[in-house]
Design an enzyme around this catalytic site. Structure first.
Site, PDB file in Angstrom:
ATOM      1  N   SER A 142     -13.043  -3.275   1.309  1.00  0.00           N
ATOM      2  CA  SER A 142     -13.285  -2.565   2.577  1.00  0.00           C
ATOM      3  C   SER A 142     -14.781  -2.397   2.768  1.00  0.00           C
ATOM      4  O   SER A 142     -15.495  -2.038   1.822  1.00  0.00           O
ATOM      5  CB  SER A 142     -12.666  -1.168   2.528  1.00  0.00           C
TER       6      SER A 142
ATOM      7  N   ARG B 212       0.861  -1.200   0.000  1.00  0.00           N
ATOM      8  CA  ARG B 212       0.000   0.000   0.000  1.00  0.00           C
ATOM      9  C   ARG B 212       0.881   1.228   0.000  1.00  0.00           C
ATOM     10  O   ARG B 212       1.225   1.768   1.040  1.00  0.00           O
ATOM     11  CB  ARG B 212      -0.889  -0.016   1.228  1.00  0.00           C
TER      12      ARG B 212
ATOM     13  N   LYS C 192      -4.223   6.409   7.983  1.00  0.00           N
ATOM     14  CA  LYS C 192      -5.108   6.734   6.859  1.00  0.00           C
ATOM     15  C   LYS C 192      -5.762   8.068   7.159  1.00  0.00           C
ATOM     16  O   LYS C 192      -6.580   8.175   8.081  1.00  0.00           O
ATOM     17  CB  LYS C 192      -6.159   5.636   6.708  1.00  0.00           C
TER      18      LYS C 192
HETATM   19  C1  LIG Z   1      -8.382   0.391   3.565  1.00  0.00           C
HETATM   20  C2  LIG Z   1      -8.173  -0.929   3.826  1.00  0.00           C
HETATM   21  C3  LIG Z   1      -9.104  -1.685   4.617  1.00  0.00           C
HETATM   22  N1  LIG Z   1      -8.875  -2.996   4.861  1.00  0.00           N
HETATM   23  C4  LIG Z   1      -7.773  -3.587   4.365  1.00  0.00           C
HETATM   24  C5  LIG Z   1      -7.568  -5.045   4.688  1.00  0.00           C
HETATM   25  F1  LIG Z   1      -7.097  -5.138   5.926  1.00  0.00           F
HETATM   26  F2  LIG Z   1      -6.707  -5.588   3.841  1.00  0.00           F
HETATM   27  F3  LIG Z   1      -8.734  -5.709   4.621  1.00  0.00           F
HETATM   28  N2  LIG Z   1      -6.860  -2.957   3.623  1.00  0.00           N
HETATM   29  C6  LIG Z   1      -6.997  -1.643   3.315  1.00  0.00           C
HETATM   30  N3  LIG Z   1      -6.131  -1.043   2.604  1.00  0.00           N
END
Ligand SMILES: C=C1C=NC(C(F)(F)F)=NC1=N
Length: 218
Positions: free
Chosen positions: A118, A46, A147
Site C-alpha cells: 500500500s 482479507r 477500512k
Molecule cells: C489496504 C490495502 C490497499 N491496497 C490493496 C490492494 F488493492 F491490493 F492493492 N489491498 C489492501 N488491503
C-alpha cells in the site's frame, strides 16, 4: 525462477477482488465463486475488522477460498499475514506501511511470489519499489466503508503523481470504488481497480463483478 512479469501482473490487477467474511451477505465461498464467474482477475483474502474470524475458523476459510481460486485459475493473495501466506503457499501477499518492509518479506516468501504494498504518496511508492514490491495499492481514492483506519481520501492525485513521475510499476486504485467512479481511476493511470463491498455486498455478485470487467476493459 524469476519475478512475475509486469505485463502479466497488470492483467491480474484489472478487477482485483478483496474480501473477508464480514464483507459478505452470504457464505464467502459462494461470493468468491460468483465473483470469479463474473470475471474477477485476482483475489485477496482479507479477514479483518469487527466480527472477523480468528484461529482455526479463519484458517479453514482461507483454505476453502484458496481451493476455489486454484480450481478456477485465479491468483490467491493474503492480506498482511505473512505466516498464513507461507503456510498456505499463497500466490502472494499484500502489506501496508505498518507491516514488515517488502525487502524482509521477499527474503521469506521467495522470488516468484507476488508482493503488493500500500502506498499513499509518491515517497511511499518510491520506497516500496526500492524494497522490491511487484505492485502498489494506492488509495483511498474515494471515501470507504471497508477500512476504519483508512488514510485521507486522495482522489486520483497520487496515481497521477506516480505516473507523471514516469514510474511504470503495476498499480491498482482502492477505496470506495464503484462501477460509477471506476473509470477515472483507470484514466489516471491505474492498471486496475480493487473492490470490496461493491462486489461482496452486491445482491447479484456475479453481475457486479461483470460490470467492473466491462468498465475496466473499456
Ligand atoms: C489496504 C490495502 C490497499 N491496497 C490493496 C490492494 F488493492 F491490493 F492493492 N489491498 C489492501 N488491503
Amino acid at each position: 525462477m524469476e519475478r512475475i512479469n509486469s505485463d502479466a501482473l497488470r492483467r491480474l490487477l484489472k478487477v482485483y477482488f478483496i474480501m473477508g467474511s464480514i464483507n459478505c451477505r452470504k457464505s464467502p465461498e459462494e461470493v468468491l465463486s460468483e465473483a470469479i464467474a463474473g470475471g474477477i482477475t485476482m483475489f485477496q483474502f482479507r479477514e479483518k475488522g469487527p466480527g472477523a474470524l480468528t484461529g482455526n475458523a479463519r484458517l479453514e476459510l482461507a483454505q476453502n477460498l484458496q481451493q476455489i481460486c486454484r480450481d478456477l485459475g485465479v491468483p490467491f493473495i493474503v492480506n498482511d499475514d505473512i505466516e498464513l501466506a507461507i503456510a498456505l503457499d499463497a500466490d502472494g501477499i499484500h502489506v501496508g506501511q505498518n507491516d514488515e518492509p517488502a525487502k524482509a518479506i521477499r527474503q521469506r516468501i521467495g522470488i516468484q511470489k507476488i508482493i503488493g504494498v500500500s502506498a499513499h504518496s509518491l515517497y511511499e511508492a518510491r520506497q516500496a519499489i526500492t524494497d522490491g514490491a511487484d505492485y502498489l495499492g494506492i488509495g483511498p481514492i474515494y471515501p470507504t466503508s471497508s477500512k476504519d483506519d483508512a488514510e485521507a481520501v486522495q482522489g486520483t492525485f497520487v496515481i497521477e503523481r506516480v505516473r507523471n513521475s514516469r514510474i511504470a510499476i503495476p498499480l491498482v486504485g482502492i477505496g470506495g470504488i464503484t462501477v460509477h467512479n471506476a473509470l477515472p481511476v483507470i484514466n489516471a493511470g491505474a492498471d486496475g481497480v480493487s473492490i470490496i463491498s461493491a462486489v461482496a455486498g452486491a445482491e447479484d455478485v456475479r453481475a457486479a463483478a461483470q460490470s467492473f470487467v466491462k468498465v475496466v476493459q473499456g
